[in-house]
Motif scaffolding. Structure first.
Motif, short mmCIF file in Angstrom:
data_model
loop_
_atom_site.label_atom_id
_atom_site.label_comp_id
_atom_site.label_asym_id
_atom_site.label_seq_id
_atom_site.Cartn_x
_atom_site.Cartn_y
_atom_site.Cartn_z
N ILE A 78 0.84 -1.19 0.00
CA ILE A 78 0.00 0.00 0.00
C ILE A 78 0.87 1.24 0.00
O ILE A 78 1.80 1.34 0.80
N PHE A 79 0.54 2.20 -0.87
CA PHE A 79 1.23 3.49 -0.82
C PHE A 79 0.53 4.43 0.16
O PHE A 79 1.16 5.06 0.99
N VAL A 93 -7.72 2.78 -1.45
CA VAL A 93 -6.28 2.51 -1.37
C VAL A 93 -5.57 2.92 -2.66
O VAL A 93 -6.06 2.66 -3.76
N ARG A 94 -4.43 3.55 -2.47
CA ARG A 94 -3.54 3.84 -3.60
C ARG A 94 -2.33 2.94 -3.46
O ARG A 94 -1.69 2.90 -2.40
N LEU A 95 -2.00 2.22 -4.54
CA LEU A 95 -0.92 1.24 -4.48
C LEU A 95 0.45 1.84 -4.82
O LEU A 95 1.48 1.24 -4.49
N SER A 96 0.47 2.98 -5.48
CA SER A 96 1.74 3.62 -5.81
C SER A 96 1.52 5.11 -5.91
O SER A 96 0.38 5.59 -5.97
N LEU A 97 2.61 5.87 -5.95
CA LEU A 97 2.53 7.33 -5.99
C LEU A 97 1.72 7.81 -7.19
O LEU A 97 0.92 8.74 -7.09
N ASN A 133 -8.33 2.93 -5.56
CA ASN A 133 -9.40 1.94 -5.75
C ASN A 133 -9.98 1.53 -4.42
O ASN A 133 -9.29 1.55 -3.40
N GLY A 134 -11.23 1.15 -4.45
CA GLY A 134 -11.92 0.72 -3.24
C GLY A 134 -11.79 -0.77 -3.03
O GLY A 134 -11.92 -1.55 -3.97
#
Length: 121
Positions: free
Chosen positions: A28-29, A99-103, A108-109
């Protein structure tokens, strides 16, 4: 891969209390809004409470004054303290996290698997 794991549901008498927990794991980012939703038998899933990463909260009218949402950003966790429970609160409670997975990635929910809360009269 992101996982949300809820805990804390169960059976309680009317007027009692329960505390739900949800832990988010994975690569997780960042996490923006987190929240709790519920779905009673034969009804649509509805919002219970949300909290953003700054701590601002939003509640359904039906739970205001009885439920409190909080989060621990260091643990990627969100909680729901439920007091003065009523049989109308009986439902499966779901945790949600934006959640954002990268910068540079999109947000996405994600949903947990749900935890049953049953309030007896």
């Amino acid at each position: 891969q992101v996982q949300l794991v809820e805990s804390g549901g169960g059976l309680v008498q009317a007027g009692g209390s329960l505390r739900l927990s949800c832990a988010v794991s994975g690569s997780i980012f960042s996490i923006n809004d987190m929240g709790w939703y519920r779905q009673a038998p034969g009804k649509q899933r509805e919002l219970v409470a949300t909290i953003n990463n700054g701590g601002s909260t939003n509640y359904a009218d039906s739970v205001k004054g009885r439920f409190t949402i909080s989060r621990d950003n260091a643990k990627n966790a969100v909680y729901l303290q439920m007091n003065s429970l009523d049989p109308e609160d009986t439902a499966v409670y779901y945790c949600n996290a934006e959640v954002r997975l990268s910068l540079w990635g999109s947000t996405n929910g994600y949903w947990g698997q749900g935890t049953q809360v049953t309030v007896s009269s």
